[in-house]
Design a protein around this motif. Structure first.
Motif, PDB file in Angstrom:
ATOM      1  N   TYR A  55       5.193  -8.254 -52.800  1.00 32.58           N
ATOM      2  CA  TYR A  55       4.995  -7.251 -53.851  1.00 32.58           C
ATOM      3  C   TYR A  55       3.546  -7.234 -54.330  1.00 32.58           C
ATOM      4  N   LYS A  56       2.976  -8.414 -54.595  1.00 35.67           N
ATOM      5  CA  LYS A  56       1.601  -8.501 -55.090  1.00 35.67           C
ATOM      6  C   LYS A  56       0.602  -7.940 -54.090  1.00 35.67           C
ATOM      7  N   ASN A  57       0.895  -8.070 -52.810  1.00 30.89           N
ATOM      8  CA  ASN A  57      -0.020  -7.605 -51.773  1.00 30.89           C
ATOM      9  C   ASN A  57       0.327  -6.220 -51.246  1.00 30.89           C
ATOM     10  N   ARG A  58       1.310  -5.595 -51.882  1.00 27.80           N
ATOM     11  CA  ARG A  58       1.723  -4.223 -51.545  1.00 27.80           C
ATOM     12  C   ARG A  58       2.075  -4.070 -50.070  1.00 27.80           C
ATOM     13  N   LEU A  59       2.756  -5.060 -49.537  1.00 32.53           N
ATOM     14  CA  LEU A  59       3.186  -5.006 -48.148  1.00 32.53           C
ATOM     15  C   LEU A  59       4.563  -4.355 -48.086  1.00 32.53           C
ATOM     16  N   THR A  60       4.658  -3.305 -47.291  1.00 36.84           N
ATOM     17  CA  THR A  60       5.906  -2.547 -47.269  1.00 36.84           C
ATOM     18  C   THR A  60       6.575  -2.515 -45.902  1.00 36.84           C
ATOM     19  N   ALA A  61       5.929  -3.078 -44.889  1.00 34.13           N
ATOM     20  CA  ALA A  61       6.504  -3.022 -43.550  1.00 34.13           C
ATOM     21  C   ALA A  61       6.063  -4.243 -42.746  1.00 34.13           C
ATOM     22  N   THR A  62       6.805  -4.528 -41.708  1.00 37.48           N
ATOM     23  CA  THR A  62       6.400  -5.580 -40.783  1.00 37.48           C
ATOM     24  C   THR A  62       6.360  -4.999 -39.386  1.00 37.48           C
ATOM     25  N   PRO A  63       5.441  -5.396 -38.574  1.00 35.17           N
ATOM     26  CA  PRO A  63       4.367  -6.312 -38.959  1.00 35.17           C
ATOM     27  C   PRO A  63       3.294  -5.586 -39.747  1.00 35.17           C
ATOM     28  N   THR A  64       2.643  -6.301 -40.629  1.00 32.66           N
ATOM     29  CA  THR A  64       1.487  -5.797 -41.357  1.00 32.66           C
ATOM     30  C   THR A  64       0.298  -6.624 -40.922  1.00 32.66           C
ATOM     31  N   ILE A  65      -0.762  -5.988 -40.526  1.00 31.29           N
ATOM     32  CA  ILE A  65      -1.947  -6.692 -40.054  1.00 31.29           C
ATOM     33  C   ILE A  65      -2.944  -6.797 -41.194  1.00 31.29           C
ATOM     34  N   LEU A  66      -3.311  -8.037 -41.523  1.00 34.10           N
ATOM     35  CA  LEU A  66      -4.295  -8.293 -42.565  1.00 34.10           C
ATOM     36  C   LEU A  66      -5.556  -8.845 -41.910  1.00 34.10           C
ATOM     37  N   ILE A  67      -6.699  -8.314 -42.318  1.00 32.32           N
ATOM     38  CA  ILE A  67      -7.987  -8.801 -41.848  1.00 32.32           C
ATOM     39  C   ILE A  67      -8.804  -9.155 -43.080  1.00 32.32           C
ATOM     40  N   ASN A  68      -9.118 -10.455 -43.188  1.00 35.29           N
ATOM     41  CA  ASN A  68      -9.825 -10.958 -44.370  1.00 35.29           C
ATOM     42  C   ASN A  68      -9.119 -10.548 -45.657  1.00 35.29           C
ATOM     43  N   GLY A  69      -7.811 -10.545 -45.628  1.00 32.45           N
ATOM     44  CA  GLY A  69      -7.026 -10.237 -46.817  1.00 32.45           C
ATOM     45  C   GLY A  69      -6.795  -8.761 -47.076  1.00 32.45           C
ATOM     46  N   TYR A  70      -7.286  -7.912 -46.209  1.00 31.25           N
ATOM     47  CA  TYR A  70      -7.119  -6.470 -46.388  1.00 31.25           C
ATOM     48  C   TYR A  70      -6.210  -5.914 -45.298  1.00 31.25           C
ATOM     49  N   GLN A  71      -5.350  -4.983 -45.690  1.00 28.73           N
ATOM     50  CA  GLN A  71      -4.423  -4.383 -44.739  1.00 28.73           C
ATOM     51  C   GLN A  71      -5.148  -3.412 -43.827  1.00 28.73           C
ATOM     52  N   LEU A  72      -4.843  -3.510 -42.543  1.00 27.75           N
ATOM     53  CA  LEU A  72      -5.410  -2.581 -41.568  1.00 27.75           C
ATOM     54  C   LEU A  72      -4.869  -1.185 -41.857  1.00 27.75           C
ATOM     55  N   PRO A  73      -5.750  -0.198 -42.066  1.00 28.06           N
ATOM     56  CA  PRO A  73      -5.274   1.165 -42.349  1.00 28.06           C
ATOM     57  C   PRO A  73      -4.416   1.701 -41.208  1.00 28.06           C
ATOM     58  N   ASP A  74      -3.471   2.550 -41.546  1.00 25.12           N
ATOM     59  CA  ASP A  74      -2.518   3.093 -40.579  1.00 25.12           C
ATOM     60  C   ASP A  74      -3.181   3.831 -39.419  1.00 25.12           C
ATOM     61  N   ASN A  75      -4.355   4.417 -39.656  1.00 29.81           N
ATOM     62  CA  ASN A  75      -4.979   5.200 -38.597  1.00 29.81           C
ATOM     63  C   ASN A  75      -5.757   4.342 -37.592  1.00 29.81           C
ATOM     64  N   TYR A  76      -5.698   2.998 -37.734  1.00 28.75           N
ATOM     65  CA  TYR A  76      -6.328   2.088 -36.787  1.00 28.75           C
ATOM     66  C   TYR A  76      -5.270   1.238 -36.101  1.00 28.75           C
ATOM     67  N   LYS A  77      -5.622   0.772 -34.917  1.00 28.24           N
ATOM     68  CA  LYS A  77      -4.811  -0.205 -34.195  1.00 28.24           C
ATOM     69  C   LYS A  77      -5.618  -1.493 -34.129  1.00 28.24           C
ATOM     70  N   ILE A  78      -4.953  -2.616 -33.949  1.00 33.19           N
ATOM     71  CA  ILE A  78      -5.656  -3.889 -33.884  1.00 33.19           C
ATOM     72  C   ILE A  78      -6.707  -3.879 -32.770  1.00 33.19           C
ATOM     73  N   GLU A  79      -6.432  -3.168 -31.695  1.00 34.29           N
ATOM     74  CA  GLU A  79      -7.380  -3.086 -30.587  1.00 34.29           C
ATOM     75  C   GLU A  79      -8.697  -2.430 -31.002  1.00 34.29           C
ATOM     76  N   ASP A  80      -8.648  -1.555 -32.019  1.00 33.90           N
ATOM     77  CA  ASP A  80      -9.842  -0.875 -32.496  1.00 33.90           C
ATOM     78  C   ASP A  80     -10.845  -1.833 -33.131  1.00 33.90           C
ATOM     79  N   MET A  81     -10.409  -2.998 -33.520  1.00 32.03           N
ATOM     80  CA  MET A  81     -11.283  -3.945 -34.198  1.00 32.03           C
ATOM     81  C   MET A  81     -12.398  -4.449 -33.296  1.00 32.03           C
ATOM     82  N   ARG A  82     -12.229  -4.298 -31.987  1.00 31.92           N
ATOM     83  CA  ARG A  82     -13.298  -4.691 -31.058  1.00 31.92           C
ATOM     84  C   ARG A  82     -14.569  -3.877 -31.298  1.00 31.92           C
ATOM     85  N   CYS A  83     -14.408  -2.702 -31.860  1.00 29.18           N
ATOM     86  CA  CYS A  83     -15.550  -1.807 -32.096  1.00 29.18           C
ATOM     87  C   CYS A  83     -16.278  -2.117 -33.405  1.00 29.18           C
TER      88      CYS A  83
END
Length: 77
Positions: free
Chosen positions: A42-70
């Motif tokens: 609740y505190k982290n506003r996580l509403t679905a699994t899996p949820t990807i966190l990077i440095n404590g921030y949720q990956l926006p829906d319009n990105y995929k984990i693979e995009d982080m290479r860029c």
């Protein structure tokens, strides 16, 4: 083994699957751990699994984990 079975379809059995291992889900420890998890979720506003966190921030829906290479020097395998 449990994770493999869970994600292979046993998750749809829910509590019935967990009960096949003989766990007592009514203990104080289990209730407290579930409460801690729900509060963290609740505190982290996580509403679905899996949820990807990077440095404590949720990956926006319009990105995929693979995009982080860029984005900089991330080492994602």
């Amino acid at each position: 083994m449990i994770y493999n079975e869970w994600f292979a379809g046993k998750k749809y059995l829910g509590e019935a699957y967990v009960m096949t291992f003989g766990y007592d889900l009514g203990t104080t420890e289990v209730s407290q751990e579930l409460g801690n998890h729900n509060e963290w979720q609740y505190k982290n506003r996580l509403t679905a699994t899996p949820t990807i966190l990077i440095n404590g921030y949720q990956l926006p829906d319009n990105y995929k984990i693979e995009d982080m290479r860029c984005f900089g020097d991330l080492n994602i395998n």
